[in-house]
Design a protein around this motif. Structure first.
Motif, PDB file in Angstrom:
ATOM      1  N   PRO A  74      58.090  16.129  54.239  1.00 38.20           N
ATOM      2  CA  PRO A  74      58.532  15.058  55.135  1.00 38.20           C
ATOM      3  C   PRO A  74      57.521  14.624  56.187  1.00 38.20           C
ATOM      4  O   PRO A  74      57.915  14.010  57.180  1.00 38.20           O
ATOM      5  CB  PRO A  74      59.762  15.680  55.794  1.00 38.20           C
ATOM      6  N   GLY A  75      56.237  14.887  56.014  1.00 35.13           N
ATOM      7  CA  GLY A  75      55.233  14.312  56.892  1.00 35.13           C
ATOM      8  C   GLY A  75      54.646  15.253  57.917  1.00 35.13           C
ATOM      9  O   GLY A  75      54.709  16.478  57.789  1.00 35.13           O
ATOM     10  N   VAL A  76      54.037  14.652  58.949  1.00 31.90           N
ATOM     11  CA  VAL A  76      53.315  15.403  59.977  1.00 31.90           C
ATOM     12  C   VAL A  76      54.238  16.440  60.621  1.00 31.90           C
ATOM     13  O   VAL A  76      55.337  16.104  61.065  1.00 31.90           O
ATOM     14  CB  VAL A  76      52.777  14.444  61.061  1.00 31.90           C
ATOM     15  N   PRO A  77      53.803  17.708  60.677  1.00 29.00           N
ATOM     16  CA  PRO A  77      54.667  18.729  61.272  1.00 29.00           C
ATOM     17  C   PRO A  77      54.783  18.563  62.787  1.00 29.00           C
ATOM     18  O   PRO A  77      53.793  18.369  63.487  1.00 29.00           O
ATOM     19  CB  PRO A  77      53.961  20.040  60.909  1.00 29.00           C
ATOM     20  N   THR A  78      56.002  18.618  63.282  1.00 30.15           N
ATOM     21  CA  THR A  78      56.290  18.571  64.712  1.00 30.15           C
ATOM     22  C   THR A  78      57.425  19.544  64.998  1.00 30.15           C
ATOM     23  O   THR A  78      58.000  20.137  64.076  1.00 30.15           O
ATOM     24  CB  THR A  78      56.715  17.158  65.156  1.00 30.15           C
ATOM     25  N   SER A  79      57.771  19.664  66.275  1.00 29.65           N
ATOM     26  CA  SER A  79      58.870  20.565  66.631  1.00 29.65           C
ATOM     27  C   SER A  79      60.190  20.102  66.035  1.00 29.65           C
ATOM     28  O   SER A  79      61.085  20.909  65.761  1.00 29.65           O
ATOM     29  CB  SER A  79      58.992  20.664  68.154  1.00 29.65           C
ATOM     30  N   THR A  80      60.322  18.787  65.821  1.00 28.77           N
ATOM     31  CA  THR A  80      61.547  18.258  65.212  1.00 28.77           C
ATOM     32  C   THR A  80      61.416  18.056  63.702  1.00 28.77           C
ATOM     33  O   THR A  80      62.386  17.698  63.042  1.00 28.77           O
ATOM     34  CB  THR A  80      61.932  16.919  65.872  1.00 28.77           C
ATOM     35  N   ASN A  81      60.199  18.268  63.184  1.00 27.35           N
ATOM     36  CA  ASN A  81      59.959  18.131  61.746  1.00 27.35           C
ATOM     37  C   ASN A  81      59.011  19.261  61.317  1.00 27.35           C
ATOM     38  O   ASN A  81      57.848  19.045  61.004  1.00 27.35           O
ATOM     39  CB  ASN A  81      59.334  16.759  61.446  1.00 27.35           C
ATOM     40  N   PRO A  82      59.516  20.494  61.323  1.00 26.61           N
ATOM     41  CA  PRO A  82      58.632  21.651  61.128  1.00 26.61           C
ATOM     42  C   PRO A  82      58.349  22.031  59.683  1.00 26.61           C
ATOM     43  O   PRO A  82      57.609  22.979  59.429  1.00 26.61           O
ATOM     44  CB  PRO A  82      59.410  22.772  61.812  1.00 26.61           C
ATOM     45  N   ALA A  83      58.893  21.317  58.720  1.00 31.81           N
ATOM     46  CA  ALA A  83      58.863  21.768  57.321  1.00 31.81           C
ATOM     47  C   ALA A  83      57.458  22.001  56.786  1.00 31.81           C
ATOM     48  O   ALA A  83      57.247  22.888  55.957  1.00 31.81           O
ATOM     49  CB  ALA A  83      59.600  20.764  56.438  1.00 31.81           C
ATOM     50  N   THR A  84      56.463  21.214  57.220  1.00 32.39           N
ATOM     51  CA  THR A  84      55.118  21.336  56.657  1.00 32.39           C
ATOM     52  C   THR A  84      54.171  22.164  57.513  1.00 32.39           C
ATOM     53  O   THR A  84      52.983  22.225  57.218  1.00 32.39           O
ATOM     54  CB  THR A  84      54.509  19.940  56.423  1.00 32.39           C
ATOM     55  N   TYR A  85      54.670  22.801  58.571  1.00 30.11           N
ATOM     56  CA  TYR A  85      53.821  23.704  59.348  1.00 30.11           C
ATOM     57  C   TYR A  85      53.232  24.785  58.436  1.00 30.11           C
ATOM     58  O   TYR A  85      53.938  25.418  57.655  1.00 30.11           O
ATOM     59  CB  TYR A  85      54.622  24.403  60.448  1.00 30.11           C
ATOM     60  N   ASN A  86      51.912  24.980  58.533  1.00 26.81           N
ATOM     61  CA  ASN A  86      51.220  26.051  57.810  1.00 26.81           C
ATOM     62  C   ASN A  86      51.424  25.972  56.302  1.00 26.81           C
ATOM     63  O   ASN A  86      51.472  27.006  55.618  1.00 26.81           O
ATOM     64  CB  ASN A  86      51.667  27.423  58.334  1.00 26.81           C
ATOM     65  N   THR A  87      51.553  24.746  55.786  1.00 32.11           N
ATOM     66  CA  THR A  87      51.597  24.570  54.332  1.00 32.11           C
ATOM     67  C   THR A  87      50.255  23.991  53.895  1.00 32.11           C
ATOM     68  O   THR A  87      49.266  24.699  53.839  1.00 32.11           O
ATOM     69  CB  THR A  87      52.788  23.694  53.907  1.00 32.11           C
ATOM     70  N   TYR A  88      50.181  22.679  53.600  1.00 37.28           N
ATOM     71  CA  TYR A  88      48.901  22.108  53.186  1.00 37.28           C
ATOM     72  C   TYR A  88      48.771  20.676  53.685  1.00 37.28           C
ATOM     73  O   TYR A  88      49.770  20.005  53.980  1.00 37.28           O
ATOM     74  CB  TYR A  88      48.717  22.159  51.668  1.00 37.28           C
ATOM     75  N   PHE A  89      47.553  20.219  53.802  1.00 47.05           N
ATOM     76  CA  PHE A  89      47.278  18.833  54.196  1.00 47.05           C
ATOM     77  C   PHE A  89      45.850  18.488  53.796  1.00 47.05           C
ATOM     78  O   PHE A  89      45.046  19.367  53.457  1.00 47.05           O
ATOM     79  CB  PHE A  89      47.490  18.615  55.704  1.00 47.05           C
ATOM     80  N   MET A  90      45.529  17.200  53.851  1.00 44.50           N
ATOM     81  CA  MET A  90      44.177  16.729  53.560  1.00 44.50           C
ATOM     82  C   MET A  90      43.616  16.042  54.799  1.00 44.50           C
ATOM     83  O   MET A  90      44.351  15.388  55.536  1.00 44.50           O
ATOM     84  CB  MET A  90      44.190  15.753  52.377  1.00 44.50           C
ATOM     85  N   ARG A  91      42.316  16.187  55.019  1.00 49.60           N
ATOM     86  CA  ARG A  91      41.669  15.562  56.161  1.00 49.60           C
ATOM     87  C   ARG A  91      40.397  14.848  55.704  1.00 49.60           C
ATOM     88  O   ARG A  91      39.632  15.389  54.893  1.00 49.60           O
ATOM     89  CB  ARG A  91      41.305  16.614  57.212  1.00 49.60           C
ATOM     90  N   ILE A  92      40.174  13.630  56.195  1.00 45.31           N
ATOM     91  CA  ILE A  92      38.944  12.894  55.925  1.00 45.31           C
ATOM     92  C   ILE A  92      38.352  12.465  57.261  1.00 45.31           C
ATOM     93  O   ILE A  92      39.069  11.943  58.129  1.00 45.31           O
ATOM     94  CB  ILE A  92      39.197  11.661  55.036  1.00 45.31           C
ATOM     95  N   LYS A  93      37.064  12.679  57.425  1.00 44.44           N
ATOM     96  CA  LYS A  93      36.384  12.307  58.665  1.00 44.44           C
ATOM     97  C   LYS A  93      35.083  11.594  58.322  1.00 44.44           C
ATOM     98  O   LYS A  93      34.305  12.061  57.486  1.00 44.44           O
ATOM     99  CB  LYS A  93      36.087  13.550  59.511  1.00 44.44           C
ATOM    100  N   LEU A  94      34.842  10.455  58.971  1.00 42.29           N
ATOM    101  CA  LEU A  94      33.590   9.726  58.804  1.00 42.29           C
ATOM    102  C   LEU A  94      32.551  10.303  59.758  1.00 42.29           C
ATOM    103  O   LEU A  94      32.790  10.391  60.960  1.00 42.29           O
ATOM    104  CB  LEU A  94      33.807   8.236  59.085  1.00 42.29           C
TER     105      LEU A  94
END
Length: 204
Positions: A74-94
């Protein structure tokens, strides 16, 4: 007066003493699978823009200027949306405006992780000319990061962008596959502009 200096053992020293590193179980969240659907997007503007495929349905977050993260539903982890805390994500930086070689950029990134606050037990598992993979403990969870620096047609060998996937051990296969698919799709500003040009119609 000169003297040979050597360490003197302390009597019952209290410091330094490393704190024990606590590792909690991974979150019960489905593992990242291979060959997830991707869609085309453009990041940045001008000569340092990047055209790249990103996961369909993942929520994008602007982490800082020229740096983005993507998180599965369900997206960016927050205190009200904790489901993806410490799971996985992708990051791109120029990173093209730093004008660093890929080798130097890799060295700098590894040093930054080694010294980062909140990072413990950092260990580089493997490194190639443009990629490294490492494990570390953060927020009491074991993390795996796979990070790659890519160059541009204009400046071969100079770091143009970095693409990283961070997750758990259970995500390793999916992370490796996602990194390959995303980096294979990446086009710098000049290459993306050329790809957008309509092909010449055959003469009659």
């Amino acid at each position: 007066v000169a003297a040979d200096l050597s360490p003197v053992p302390a009597s019952g020293p209290a410091y330094p003493r490393d704190k024990p590193v606590v590792v909690e179980p991974d979150p019960d969240f489905p593992a990242l699978t291979r060959n997830i659907p991707l869609k085309r997007t453009k990041l940045g503007d001008g000569p340092f823009a990047l055209s790249v495929d990103v996961p369909v349905g993942w929520q994008r977050s602007l982490k800082s200027y020229g740096e983005w993260g993507w998180y599965p539903p369900p997206g960016v982890p927050t205190s009200t949306n904790p489901a993806t805390y410490n799971t996985y994500f992708m990051r791109i930086k120029l990173v093209g405006n730093a004008h660093q070689s890929i080798s130097a950029a890799l060295d700098a990134r590894i040093r930054a992780l080694e010294k980062a606050t909140g990072v413990a037990n950092f260990h580089v598992e493997a490194r190639s000319a443009d990629t490294f993979q490492a494990t570390y403990v953060s927020d009491s969870h074991l993390r795996l990061t796979i990070e790659r620096f890519i160059d541009s047609e204009r400046e071969p060998g100079v770091a143009y962008a970095t693409i990283a996937v961070v997750g758990r051990e259970v995500d390793r296969d999916g992370m490796t596959n996602l990194l390959e698919n995303v980096t294979d799709s990446a086009l710098d500003a000049a290459a993306a502009a050329a790809a957008d040009q309509p092909s010449a119609s055959p003469s009659s």
